[in-house]
Design a protein around this motif. Structure first.
Motif, PDB file in Angstrom:
ATOM      1  N   ILE A   3     -10.869  11.695 -11.906  1.00  0.00           N
ATOM      2  CA  ILE A   3      -9.981  12.314 -10.913  1.00  0.00           C
ATOM      3  C   ILE A   3      -8.736  11.397 -10.906  1.00  0.00           C
ATOM      4  O   ILE A   3      -7.314  11.951 -11.003  1.00  0.00           O
ATOM      5  CB  ILE A   3     -10.714  12.394  -9.567  1.00  0.00           C
ATOM      6  N   VAL A   4      -8.700  10.015 -10.915  1.00  0.00           N
ATOM      7  CA  VAL A   4      -7.392   9.267 -10.967  1.00  0.00           C
ATOM      8  C   VAL A   4      -6.550   9.605 -12.086  1.00  0.00           C
ATOM      9  O   VAL A   4      -5.524   9.526 -12.062  1.00  0.00           O
ATOM     10  CB  VAL A   4      -7.950   7.973 -10.666  1.00  0.00           C
ATOM     11  N   PHE A   5      -7.263   9.643 -13.386  1.00  0.00           N
ATOM     12  CA  PHE A   5      -6.479  10.027 -14.690  1.00  0.00           C
ATOM     13  C   PHE A   5      -5.657  11.280 -14.518  1.00  0.00           C
ATOM     14  O   PHE A   5      -4.517  11.350 -14.659  1.00  0.00           O
ATOM     15  CB  PHE A   5      -7.605  10.173 -15.743  1.00  0.00           C
ATOM     16  N   LEU A   6      -6.423  12.454 -14.156  1.00  0.00           N
ATOM     17  CA  LEU A   6      -5.848  13.532 -13.688  1.00  0.00           C
ATOM     18  C   LEU A   6      -4.890  13.547 -12.957  1.00  0.00           C
ATOM     19  O   LEU A   6      -3.865  14.385 -13.084  1.00  0.00           O
ATOM     20  CB  LEU A   6      -6.965  14.841 -13.537  1.00  0.00           C
ATOM     21  N   TYR A   7      -5.097  13.015 -11.823  1.00  0.00           N
ATOM     22  CA  TYR A   7      -4.185  12.920 -10.758  1.00  0.00           C
ATOM     23  C   TYR A   7      -2.828  12.522 -11.185  1.00  0.00           C
ATOM     24  O   TYR A   7      -1.672  12.802 -11.075  1.00  0.00           O
ATOM     25  CB  TYR A   7      -4.718  11.885  -9.509  1.00  0.00           C
ATOM     26  N   GLY A  39       4.409  -9.455   7.617  1.00  0.00           N
ATOM     27  CA  GLY A  39       3.458  -9.849   6.238  1.00  0.00           C
ATOM     28  C   GLY A  39       2.157  -9.306   6.483  1.00  0.00           C
ATOM     29  O   GLY A  39       1.476  -8.488   5.631  1.00  0.00           O
ATOM     30  N   PHE A  40       1.668  -9.783   7.690  1.00  0.00           N
ATOM     31  CA  PHE A  40       0.108  -9.132   7.872  1.00  0.00           C
ATOM     32  C   PHE A  40       0.155  -7.662   8.145  1.00  0.00           C
ATOM     33  O   PHE A  40      -0.906  -7.123   7.680  1.00  0.00           O
ATOM     34  CB  PHE A  40      -0.211  -9.785   9.314  1.00  0.00           C
ATOM     35  N   ASN A  41       1.140  -7.046   8.827  1.00  0.00           N
ATOM     36  CA  ASN A  41       0.949  -5.709   8.927  1.00  0.00           C
ATOM     37  C   ASN A  41       1.090  -5.038   7.407  1.00  0.00           C
ATOM     38  O   ASN A  41       0.670  -4.063   7.356  1.00  0.00           O
ATOM     39  CB  ASN A  41       2.330  -5.296   9.837  1.00  0.00           C
ATOM     40  N   PHE A  42       2.050  -5.679   6.806  1.00  0.00           N
ATOM     41  CA  PHE A  42       2.348  -5.090   5.581  1.00  0.00           C
ATOM     42  C   PHE A  42       1.210  -4.898   4.492  1.00  0.00           C
ATOM     43  O   PHE A  42       0.599  -3.995   3.909  1.00  0.00           O
ATOM     44  CB  PHE A  42       3.208  -5.995   4.630  1.00  0.00           C
ATOM     45  N   LEU A  43      -0.044  -5.913   4.991  1.00  0.00           N
ATOM     46  CA  LEU A  43      -1.198  -6.026   4.118  1.00  0.00           C
ATOM     47  C   LEU A  43      -2.221  -5.194   4.699  1.00  0.00           C
ATOM     48  O   LEU A  43      -3.059  -4.589   4.148  1.00  0.00           O
ATOM     49  CB  LEU A  43      -1.733  -7.270   4.188  1.00  0.00           C
ATOM     50  N   PHE A  44      -2.095  -4.889   6.130  1.00  0.00           N
ATOM     51  CA  PHE A  44      -3.092  -4.194   6.760  1.00  0.00           C
ATOM     52  C   PHE A  44      -2.897  -3.180   7.549  1.00  0.00           C
ATOM     53  O   PHE A  44      -3.898  -2.226   8.015  1.00  0.00           O
ATOM     54  CB  PHE A  44      -4.022  -5.196   7.883  1.00  0.00           C
ATOM     55  N   LYS A  45      -1.876  -2.627   7.633  1.00  0.00           N
ATOM     56  CA  LYS A  45      -1.372  -1.521   8.433  1.00  0.00           C
ATOM     57  C   LYS A  45      -0.746  -0.514   7.389  1.00  0.00           C
ATOM     58  O   LYS A  45       0.279  -0.217   6.772  1.00  0.00           O
ATOM     59  CB  LYS A  45      -0.187  -1.589   9.224  1.00  0.00           C
ATOM     60  N   PRO A  46      -1.854   0.747   7.080  1.00  0.00           N
ATOM     61  CA  PRO A  46      -1.441   1.514   5.790  1.00  0.00           C
ATOM     62  C   PRO A  46      -0.287   2.430   6.087  1.00  0.00           C
ATOM     63  O   PRO A  46      -0.317   2.987   7.279  1.00  0.00           O
ATOM     64  CB  PRO A  46      -2.817   2.460   5.707  1.00  0.00           C
ATOM     65  N   GLU A  47       0.770   2.582   5.145  1.00  0.00           N
ATOM     66  CA  GLU A  47       1.625   3.781   5.298  1.00  0.00           C
ATOM     67  C   GLU A  47       1.517   4.523   4.000  1.00  0.00           C
ATOM     68  O   GLU A  47       1.787   3.965   3.035  1.00  0.00           O
ATOM     69  CB  GLU A  47       3.159   3.175   5.525  1.00  0.00           C
ATOM     70  N   TRP A  48       0.882   5.718   4.383  1.00  0.00           N
ATOM     71  CA  TRP A  48       0.282   6.377   3.130  1.00  0.00           C
ATOM     72  C   TRP A  48       1.439   7.006   2.612  1.00  0.00           C
ATOM     73  O   TRP A  48       1.507   7.068   1.316  1.00  0.00           O
ATOM     74  CB  TRP A  48      -0.445   7.481   3.736  1.00  0.00           C
ATOM     75  N   SER A  49       2.587   7.245   3.041  1.00  0.00           N
ATOM     76  CA  SER A  49       3.789   7.450   2.306  1.00  0.00           C
ATOM     77  C   SER A  49       4.381   6.868   1.277  1.00  0.00           C
ATOM     78  O   SER A  49       4.824   7.048   0.384  1.00  0.00           O
ATOM     79  CB  SER A  49       5.089   8.020   3.189  1.00  0.00           C
ATOM     80  N   ARG A  50       3.975   5.457   1.299  1.00  0.00           N
ATOM     81  CA  ARG A  50       4.318   4.272   0.390  1.00  0.00           C
ATOM     82  C   ARG A  50       3.669   4.684  -0.859  1.00  0.00           C
ATOM     83  O   ARG A  50       3.839   3.887  -1.861  1.00  0.00           O
ATOM     84  CB  ARG A  50       4.558   3.222   0.975  1.00  0.00           C
ATOM     85  N   LEU A  51       2.487   5.322  -0.962  1.00  0.00           N
ATOM     86  CA  LEU A  51       1.532   5.265  -2.077  1.00  0.00           C
ATOM     87  C   LEU A  51       1.692   6.320  -2.916  1.00  0.00           C
ATOM     88  O   LEU A  51       1.892   7.600  -2.539  1.00  0.00           O
ATOM     89  CB  LEU A  51       0.001   5.460  -1.543  1.00  0.00           C
ATOM     90  N   SER A  52       1.958   6.121  -4.328  1.00  0.00           N
ATOM     91  CA  SER A  52       2.392   7.299  -5.185  1.00  0.00           C
ATOM     92  C   SER A  52       1.077   7.205  -5.967  1.00  0.00           C
ATOM     93  O   SER A  52       0.461   6.639  -6.071  1.00  0.00           O
ATOM     94  CB  SER A  52       3.653   6.800  -6.124  1.00  0.00           C
ATOM     95  N   ALA A  53       1.112   8.285  -7.010  1.00  0.00           N
ATOM     96  CA  ALA A  53       0.229   8.738  -7.911  1.00  0.00           C
ATOM     97  C   ALA A  53      -0.163   7.572  -8.973  1.00  0.00           C
ATOM     98  O   ALA A  53      -1.017   6.856  -9.250  1.00  0.00           O
ATOM     99  CB  ALA A  53       0.424   9.794  -8.797  1.00  0.00           C
ATOM    100  N   THR A  54       1.096   6.947  -9.156  1.00  0.00           N
ATOM    101  CA  THR A  54       1.123   5.775 -10.168  1.00  0.00           C
ATOM    102  C   THR A  54       0.244   4.594  -9.313  1.00  0.00           C
ATOM    103  O   THR A  54      -0.225   3.878  -9.847  1.00  0.00           O
ATOM    104  CB  THR A  54       2.616   5.079 -10.326  1.00  0.00           C
ATOM    105  N   GLY A  55       0.670   4.334  -8.060  1.00  0.00           N
ATOM    106  CA  GLY A  55      -0.038   3.355  -7.082  1.00  0.00           C
ATOM    107  C   GLY A  55      -1.545   3.688  -7.274  1.00  0.00           C
ATOM    108  O   GLY A  55      -2.190   2.479  -7.435  1.00  0.00           O
TER     109      GLY A  55
END
Ligand code: PFF
Length: 459
Positions: A445-449, A201-217
């Motif tokens: 930028i976020v809106f356009l993205y 859980g700690f890693n989930f919160l603090f170790k970024p995995e950029w592939s999990r992040l979408s434009a919606t995110g």
């Protein structure tokens, strides 16, 4: 009588911070932040959220305080006064509409927290496993009548406090309750972090995995920065109008932002280790906190009392936020239309409660009905948080950055030249650039993205 004397206001420095922090800290920190973090993959989402808080949220809060305190009016009246009758008042109007939408579903979730006080009192979770606790939650929110009764009870409390004006109710309650909530969350953190398997859980919160992040995110992170700091809908403009002339607006906004962010991160630290330890799905949605925390309480000596206490404080944290939302509407109706405060409060609360009923029914009887492809609850939330609030914040940023004379802004932020400290002056300089360029451009930028405008470049 001058306007300033007549207006009800916050009586002390700590009162302002407590009240504004009371607005900011609420279900957004403890219920919403963890579940959208879970849905959007964890640490990478949190980083984007923190960037949005620092580069957009904090400056927009300073901007909203400035507008409100300068104009000494409600959200619409403030824009109208300072904007010399131009179209800027639409920004305030947008806020009033957003307040209706947000409080409609906020009241429903706040109602759940009252039911959880009662579940806790009855020691309902003690012998239950993950599946059973999750079933208990699912069964409750899908009932047609009961959650609506709790929503009505919560809205009645909210109206009661707004009814009696600003100072006494809000200030007294927030000053005592928010620090208590912090202590309870810290105790939960300690227990959660010592559960078996907590490190995932700690890693989930603090170790970024950029592939999990979408434009919606990314859009959700931006929207949540506004939601959690109560920005982009006139709340901090309205509260700003109650702040006394001698307070330092920049440092007040800074303290509120820090307090809000710390509580959200600590809430995440209490929840995710438990999510992984008990095998709950991180993307489980709005039920995440309600399913996870009862199990942490089961693991704590004295968990029975802590659980009662925690859900009472959560309901109260929701209350100090909901009163600030209703206050936007009531101050508007009261000042712009001269509608008596108690009539405005009861009328607005009744309409808002009715608007919230479909969001509650959407978890049960009306689950098949959708709005823009979402159930009612998500439709309200996404429209308000991810679109209307960033738009309202953009208007506030453009207004303070470009719409009014910078001399006025500087005068307000230095309290008419009284504040001469180096830190304040440097902060104002940074603020000038952030509110003029960085914050508005970042929102755009976020809106356009999200709209896919950069797809060709990225691909
Ligand atoms: N900031 C509150 C929370 O995080 O729970 C919710 C909220 C309050 C949103 C006031 C908007 C607002 F104007």
């Amino acid at each position: 009588m001058s306007n300033e004397v007549k207006r009800d206001g916050f009586g002390s420095k700590i009162g302002i911070i407590a009240a504004a922090a009371g607005s900011a800290i609420g279900l957004g920190n403890i219920w919403k932040f963890p579940y959208i973090t879970g849905e959007n993959g964890g640490a990478a989402f949190i980083l984007v959220y923190l960037i949005c808080i620092a580069l957009i949220g904090l400056p927009v809060m300073v901007a909203e305080f400035t507008i409100g305190r300068r104009a000494q009016k409600n959200a619409v009246g403030s824009y109208r006064t300072l904007g010399s009758g131009g179209p800027w008042f639409l920004g305030g109007f947008l806020g009033v509409i957003t307040a209706f939408i947000i409080l409609a579903y906020y009241g429903v979730v706040a109602g759940w927290t009252i039911k959880y006080v009662i579940f806790s009192l009855g020691n309902n979770f003690s012998a239950m496993n993950t599946g059973e606790i999750s079933e208990l939650f699912g069964d409750f929110i899908s009932r047609p009548v009961e959650p609506i009764i709790y929503q009505i009870i919560f809205m009645a409390f909210t109206s009661f406090i707004v009814f009696f004006g600003i100072k006494t109710g809000i200030e007294r309650a927030s000053k005592i309750l928010m620090p208590l909530l912090l202590v309870l969350i810290l105790l939960l953190d300690i227990r959660a972090l010592t559960l078996p398997g907590a490190s995932a859980g700690f890693n989930f919160l603090f170790k970024p995995e950029w592939s999990r992040l979408s434009a919606t995110g990314v859009l959700e992170a931006l929207g949540h920065a506004f939601f959690t700091l109560s920005l982009g809908m006139g709340t901090m403009i309205t509260y700003g109008s109650y702040i006394r002339k001698k307070e330092n607006l920049v440092s007040t906004a800074f303290s509120v932002t820090i307090a809000d962010t710390v509580i959200a991160l600590l809430a995440g630290l209490a929840i995710f280790p438990a999510v992984f330890s008990f095998g709950v799905e991180p993307g489980a949605g709005p039920g995440l906190v309600f399913v996870t925390l009862p199990q942490v309480f089961n693991q704590i000596t004295g968990g029975y009392f802590m659980s009662i206490f925690f859900f009472i404080l959560l309901a109260l944290a929701a209350l100090t936020s909901s009163i600030s939302i209703l206050e936007v509407v009531v101050a508007y109706l009261d000042e712009e239309f001269k509608i008596k405060r108690h009539v405005a409060t009861i009328g607005a609360a009744a309409v808002i409660t009715l608007m919230g009923i479909p969001t509650s029914l959407g978890f049960g009887k009306m689950s098949g009905v959708t709005l823009f492809g979402y159930n009612f609850f998500d439709a309200y939330d996404k429209l308000a948080s991810n679109f209307l609030m960033p738009l309202g914040g953009l208007v506030a940023a453009l207004f303070v950055g470009w719409g009014i004379k910078w001399d006025i802004v500087e005068d307000e932020l230095t309290n008419g030249g009284e504040l001469k400290g180096k830190v304040t002056l440097v902060a104002i300089k940074i603020f000038k650039h952030t509110i003029r360029f960085i914050a508005p451009v970042a929102v755009l930028i976020v809106f356009l993205y999200k709209l896919g405008a950069f797809n060709a470049i990225i691909a």
